[in-house]
Motif scaffolding. Structure first.
Motif, PDB file in Angstrom:
ATOM      1  N   ARG A  56      25.040  28.520  36.771  1.00  0.00           N
ATOM      2  CA  ARG A  56      26.467  28.427  36.478  1.00  0.00           C
ATOM      3  C   ARG A  56      27.320  28.931  37.644  1.00  0.00           C
ATOM      4  O   ARG A  56      27.091  30.012  38.163  1.00  0.00           O
ATOM      5  N   ASN A  57      28.324  28.123  37.992  1.00  0.00           N
ATOM      6  CA  ASN A  57      29.272  28.466  39.039  1.00  0.00           C
ATOM      7  C   ASN A  57      30.635  28.804  38.443  1.00  0.00           C
ATOM      8  O   ASN A  57      31.629  28.877  39.160  1.00  0.00           O
ATOM      9  N   ILE A  58      30.676  28.951  37.120  1.00  0.00           N
ATOM     10  CA  ILE A  58      31.919  29.263  36.408  1.00  0.00           C
ATOM     11  C   ILE A  58      31.638  30.321  35.350  1.00  0.00           C
ATOM     12  O   ILE A  58      30.497  30.526  34.934  1.00  0.00           O
ATOM     13  N   GLU A  59      32.672  31.002  34.950  1.00  0.00           N
ATOM     14  CA  GLU A  59      32.580  31.927  33.817  1.00  0.00           C
ATOM     15  C   GLU A  59      32.678  31.122  32.535  1.00  0.00           C
ATOM     16  O   GLU A  59      33.266  30.045  32.543  1.00  0.00           O
ATOM     17  N   PRO A  60      32.153  31.567  31.449  1.00  0.00           N
ATOM     18  CA  PRO A  60      31.412  32.819  31.304  1.00  0.00           C
ATOM     19  C   PRO A  60      29.976  32.677  31.821  1.00  0.00           C
ATOM     20  O   PRO A  60      29.476  31.569  31.967  1.00  0.00           O
ATOM     21  N   ARG A  61      29.372  33.818  32.083  1.00  0.00           N
ATOM     22  CA  ARG A  61      27.964  33.918  32.478  1.00  0.00           C
ATOM     23  C   ARG A  61      27.699  33.322  33.858  1.00  0.00           C
ATOM     24  O   ARG A  61      26.680  32.698  34.108  1.00  0.00           O
ATOM     25  N   LEU A  62      28.644  33.549  34.774  1.00  0.00           N
ATOM     26  CA  LEU A  62      28.540  33.106  36.157  1.00  0.00           C
ATOM     27  C   LEU A  62      27.207  33.551  36.761  1.00  0.00           C
ATOM     28  O   LEU A  62      26.804  34.703  36.615  1.00  0.00           O
ATOM     29  N   GLY A  63      26.511  32.621  37.418  1.00  0.00           N
ATOM     30  CA  GLY A  63      25.267  32.936  38.112  1.00  0.00           C
ATOM     31  C   GLY A  63      24.009  32.849  37.275  1.00  0.00           C
ATOM     32  O   GLY A  63      22.910  32.919  37.805  1.00  0.00           O
ATOM     33  N   LEU A  64      24.165  32.663  35.964  1.00  0.00           N
ATOM     34  CA  LEU A  64      22.993  32.540  35.107  1.00  0.00           C
ATOM     35  C   LEU A  64      22.639  31.067  34.931  1.00  0.00           C
ATOM     36  O   LEU A  64      23.398  30.180  35.298  1.00  0.00           O
ATOM     37  N   TRP A  65      21.470  30.806  34.361  1.00  0.00           N
ATOM     38  CA  TRP A  65      20.916  29.451  34.289  1.00  0.00           C
ATOM     39  C   TRP A  65      21.140  28.801  32.928  1.00  0.00           C
ATOM     40  O   TRP A  65      21.156  29.474  31.899  1.00  0.00           O
ATOM     41  N   THR A  66      21.285  27.484  32.961  1.00  0.00           N
ATOM     42  CA  THR A  66      21.492  26.692  31.756  1.00  0.00           C
ATOM     43  C   THR A  66      20.974  25.272  32.005  1.00  0.00           C
ATOM     44  O   THR A  66      20.712  24.900  33.144  1.00  0.00           O
ATOM     45  N   MET A 136      12.453  22.465  37.219  1.00  0.00           N
ATOM     46  CA  MET A 136      11.569  23.598  36.965  1.00  0.00           C
ATOM     47  C   MET A 136      10.511  23.249  35.929  1.00  0.00           C
ATOM     48  O   MET A 136      10.803  22.595  34.927  1.00  0.00           O
ATOM     49  N   SER A 137       9.308  23.766  36.164  1.00  0.00           N
ATOM     50  CA  SER A 137       8.266  23.708  35.147  1.00  0.00           C
ATOM     51  C   SER A 137       8.548  24.823  34.140  1.00  0.00           C
ATOM     52  O   SER A 137       9.383  25.705  34.387  1.00  0.00           O
ATOM     53  N   GLU A 138       7.839  24.815  33.030  1.00  0.00           N
ATOM     54  CA  GLU A 138       8.035  25.865  32.021  1.00  0.00           C
ATOM     55  C   GLU A 138       7.820  27.249  32.621  1.00  0.00           C
ATOM     56  O   GLU A 138       8.554  28.189  32.323  1.00  0.00           O
ATOM     57  N   GLU A 139       6.824  27.382  33.483  1.00  0.00           N
ATOM     58  CA  GLU A 139       6.515  28.681  34.088  1.00  0.00           C
ATOM     59  C   GLU A 139       7.602  29.151  35.054  1.00  0.00           C
ATOM     60  O   GLU A 139       7.728  30.340  35.320  1.00  0.00           O
ATOM     61  N   GLU A 140       8.381  28.222  35.589  1.00  0.00           N
ATOM     62  CA  GLU A 140       9.428  28.570  36.548  1.00  0.00           C
ATOM     63  C   GLU A 140      10.771  28.898  35.892  1.00  0.00           C
ATOM     64  O   GLU A 140      11.678  29.391  36.571  1.00  0.00           O
ATOM     65  N   ILE A 141      10.913  28.632  34.599  1.00  0.00           N
ATOM     66  CA  ILE A 141      12.191  28.898  33.916  1.00  0.00           C
ATOM     67  C   ILE A 141      12.484  30.397  33.999  1.00  0.00           C
ATOM     68  O   ILE A 141      11.653  31.223  33.638  1.00  0.00           O
ATOM     69  N   PRO A 142      13.684  30.783  34.463  1.00  0.00           N
ATOM     70  CA  PRO A 142      14.050  32.202  34.555  1.00  0.00           C
ATOM     71  C   PRO A 142      14.521  32.739  33.184  1.00  0.00           C
ATOM     72  O   PRO A 142      15.714  32.940  32.957  1.00  0.00           O
ATOM     73  N   TRP A 143      13.571  32.954  32.296  1.00  0.00           N
ATOM     74  CA  TRP A 143      13.877  33.279  30.896  1.00  0.00           C
ATOM     75  C   TRP A 143      14.811  34.471  30.743  1.00  0.00           C
ATOM     76  O   TRP A 143      15.634  34.500  29.826  1.00  0.00           O
ATOM     77  N   ASP A 144      14.735  35.446  31.628  1.00  0.00           N
ATOM     78  CA  ASP A 144      15.609  36.624  31.525  1.00  0.00           C
ATOM     79  C   ASP A 144      17.003  36.368  32.085  1.00  0.00           C
ATOM     80  O   ASP A 144      17.885  37.220  31.951  1.00  0.00           O
TER      81      ASP A 144
END
Length: 190
Positions: A56-66, A136-144
């Motif tokens: 994400r390049n926008i708020e909310p949760r800027l910098g997290l994955w989706t 990303m493969s399942e193992e590469e997903i940044p779950w946290d």
């Protein structure tokens, strides 16, 4: 709401005849204004077995994955919205191949409709909404580092279906905003 969107008069908060909840009612023109949940439409885009994820390049949760998801626009179906959001957030074009999950989020008055999508080509890239896109493969997903519980659960549903070799439609009610694994009720359609 303080003013009627039809005539501009100040509205009253009252329970209209035959209703059961307070609504914004215009005493001048009689319009009853309803507040309803917003629909969010999303897509789990796949290319050669990998999921296209967006930072994400926008708020909310800027910098997290989706995965790509956003509010449904007027005059489009939820599947069209999922494809549009995928293009807007990742530059990827997808064919929507079926519904994956419906997630109710009453604490923010949202309903998520998450679809399976097959990418038409391996093309994807950054957009104003995404600072990075990556297959990303399942193992590469940044779950946290997943942006929202709805995305976390949507991914879990996707990988669960893939492991079982099925395309079940999942339902989920997120009843609290706290934690990656909030109190939920689940079910799936066989």
């Amino acid at each position: 709401m303080k003013f009627c969107s039809d005539c501009g008069h100040a509205v009253d908060q009252l329970i209209p005849p035959g209703d059961h909840l307070p609504r914004a009612v215009c005493p001048a023109c009689g319009t009853v204004h309803y507040r309803n949940p917003k629909v969010v439409s999303g897509c789990v885009p796949i290319w050669e077995g990998k999921v296209l994820m967006c930072r994400r390049n926008i708020e909310p949760r800027l910098g997290l994955w989706t995965f790509p998801a956003g509010f449904l626009e007027m005059d489009e179906t939820s599947a069209q919205g999922a494809a549009r959001e995928t293009l807007e957030e990742s530059q990827a074009e997808v064919d929507i191949t079926g519904l994956l999950a419906v997630i109710n989020v009453p604490y923010v008055s949202q309903i998520y409709m998450i679809y399976h999508g097959t990418m038409r080509s391996p093309h994807h890239g950054v957009t104003p909404e995404s600072s990075e896109t990556r297959l990303m493969s399942e193992e590469e997903i940044p779950w946290d580092d997943i942006a929202f519980p709805t995305i976390w659960h949507g991914l879990k549903f996707f990988f669960e279906n893939r492991t079982k070799g099925v395309q079940d439609i999942h339902t989920l009610d997120l009843m609290t905003r706290y934690g990656r694994r909030p109190e939920v009720t689940t079910g799936s359609k066989d």
